[in-house]
Design a protein around this motif. Sequence first.
Motif, PDB file in Angstrom:
ATOM      1  N   LEU A  29     122.045  58.842 -15.424  1.00  0.00           N
ATOM      2  CA  LEU A  29     123.224  57.998 -15.239  1.00  0.00           C
ATOM      3  C   LEU A  29     122.882  56.725 -14.475  1.00  0.00           C
ATOM      4  CD1 LEU A  29     125.580  60.952 -14.773  1.00  0.00           C
ATOM      5  CD2 LEU A  29     126.019  59.086 -16.355  1.00  0.00           C
ATOM      6  N   GLU A  30     121.986  56.828 -13.504  1.00  0.00           N
ATOM      7  CA  GLU A  30     121.518  55.622 -12.798  1.00  0.00           C
ATOM      8  C   GLU A  30     120.853  54.666 -13.781  1.00  0.00           C
ATOM      9  OE1 GLU A  30     122.162  54.522  -9.887  1.00  0.00           O
ATOM     10  OE2 GLU A  30     122.455  56.211  -8.537  1.00  0.00           O
ATOM     11  N   GLY A  31     120.132  55.219 -14.762  1.00  0.00           N
ATOM     12  CA  GLY A  31     119.512  54.395 -15.793  1.00  0.00           C
ATOM     13  C   GLY A  31     120.551  53.645 -16.606  1.00  0.00           C
ATOM     14  N   LEU A  32     121.636  54.316 -16.984  1.00  0.00           N
ATOM     15  CA  LEU A  32     122.704  53.656 -17.722  1.00  0.00           C
ATOM     16  C   LEU A  32     123.321  52.543 -16.874  1.00  0.00           C
ATOM     17  CD1 LEU A  32     124.304  53.910 -20.485  1.00  0.00           C
ATOM     18  CD2 LEU A  32     126.065  54.997 -19.095  1.00  0.00           C
ATOM     19  N   LEU A  39     129.023  48.131 -15.210  1.00  0.00           N
ATOM     20  CA  LEU A  39     129.660  49.431 -14.982  1.00  0.00           C
ATOM     21  C   LEU A  39     129.851  49.702 -13.492  1.00  0.00           C
ATOM     22  CD1 LEU A  39     127.917  51.731 -17.622  1.00  0.00           C
ATOM     23  CD2 LEU A  39     130.236  50.790 -17.695  1.00  0.00           C
ATOM     24  N   ARG A  40     128.945  49.202 -12.661  1.00  0.00           N
ATOM     25  CA  ARG A  40     129.084  49.420 -11.211  1.00  0.00           C
ATOM     26  C   ARG A  40     130.356  48.764 -10.676  1.00  0.00           C
ATOM     27  NH1 ARG A  40     124.724  51.956  -9.072  1.00  0.00           N
ATOM     28  NH2 ARG A  40     122.778  51.748 -10.225  1.00  0.00           N
ATOM     29  N   ASP A  41     130.813  47.693 -11.330  1.00  0.00           N
ATOM     30  CA  ASP A  41     132.061  47.043 -10.925  1.00  0.00           C
ATOM     31  C   ASP A  41     133.277  47.721 -11.538  1.00  0.00           C
ATOM     32  OD1 ASP A  41     130.704  45.062  -9.442  1.00  0.00           O
ATOM     33  OD2 ASP A  41     130.446  43.823 -11.238  1.00  0.00           O
ATOM     34  N   TYR A 104     131.173  59.673 -22.583  1.00  0.00           N
ATOM     35  CA  TYR A 104     132.441  59.087 -22.145  1.00  0.00           C
ATOM     36  C   TYR A 104     132.252  57.633 -21.722  1.00  0.00           C
ATOM     37  CZ  TYR A 104     136.539  57.999 -19.390  1.00  0.00           C
ATOM     38  OH  TYR A 104     137.655  57.374 -18.888  1.00  0.00           O
ATOM     39  N   LEU A 105     131.232  57.365 -20.912  1.00  0.00           N
ATOM     40  CA  LEU A 105     131.006  55.997 -20.435  1.00  0.00           C
ATOM     41  C   LEU A 105     130.728  55.054 -21.602  1.00  0.00           C
ATOM     42  CD1 LEU A 105     128.938  56.670 -17.188  1.00  0.00           C
ATOM     43  CD2 LEU A 105     131.369  56.079 -17.381  1.00  0.00           C
TER      44      LEU A 105
END
Length: 116
Positions: A29-32, A39-41, A104-105
Amino acid sequence: MSKDILFLLQGDFMRGLEGPFYCPDCIALEGLLAYFPRLRDELDVVHLQFERPRPAIVEVLGEDHQDSPSLVLADPAKAKEWDLPVKEANGRHFMDDEKSILMYLSLAYGVSRSPR
């Protein structure tokens, strides 16, 4: 709750005297998140210590659901519409398996997905 919340373990954790380790599901998930920094925002990303209890996730899902990664859904209808496995605790809907969270993401946030 206006944003999905993604709970991930911090890397370089110790398990007793063994380690350091990282969580293989969390690192995927960190890779995505690294591929798609926006996505972090768009998500609330919360990094947890390995040791339990993990207060940030306990506050949201309760002591019985401290696994990571976990994604707490702001709008569970989307995940159900896509037939992804959704669990419920403390009145919140969540997913706690890497593959479902990645799917989902990709669907909810319009980012690439794995061909596997």
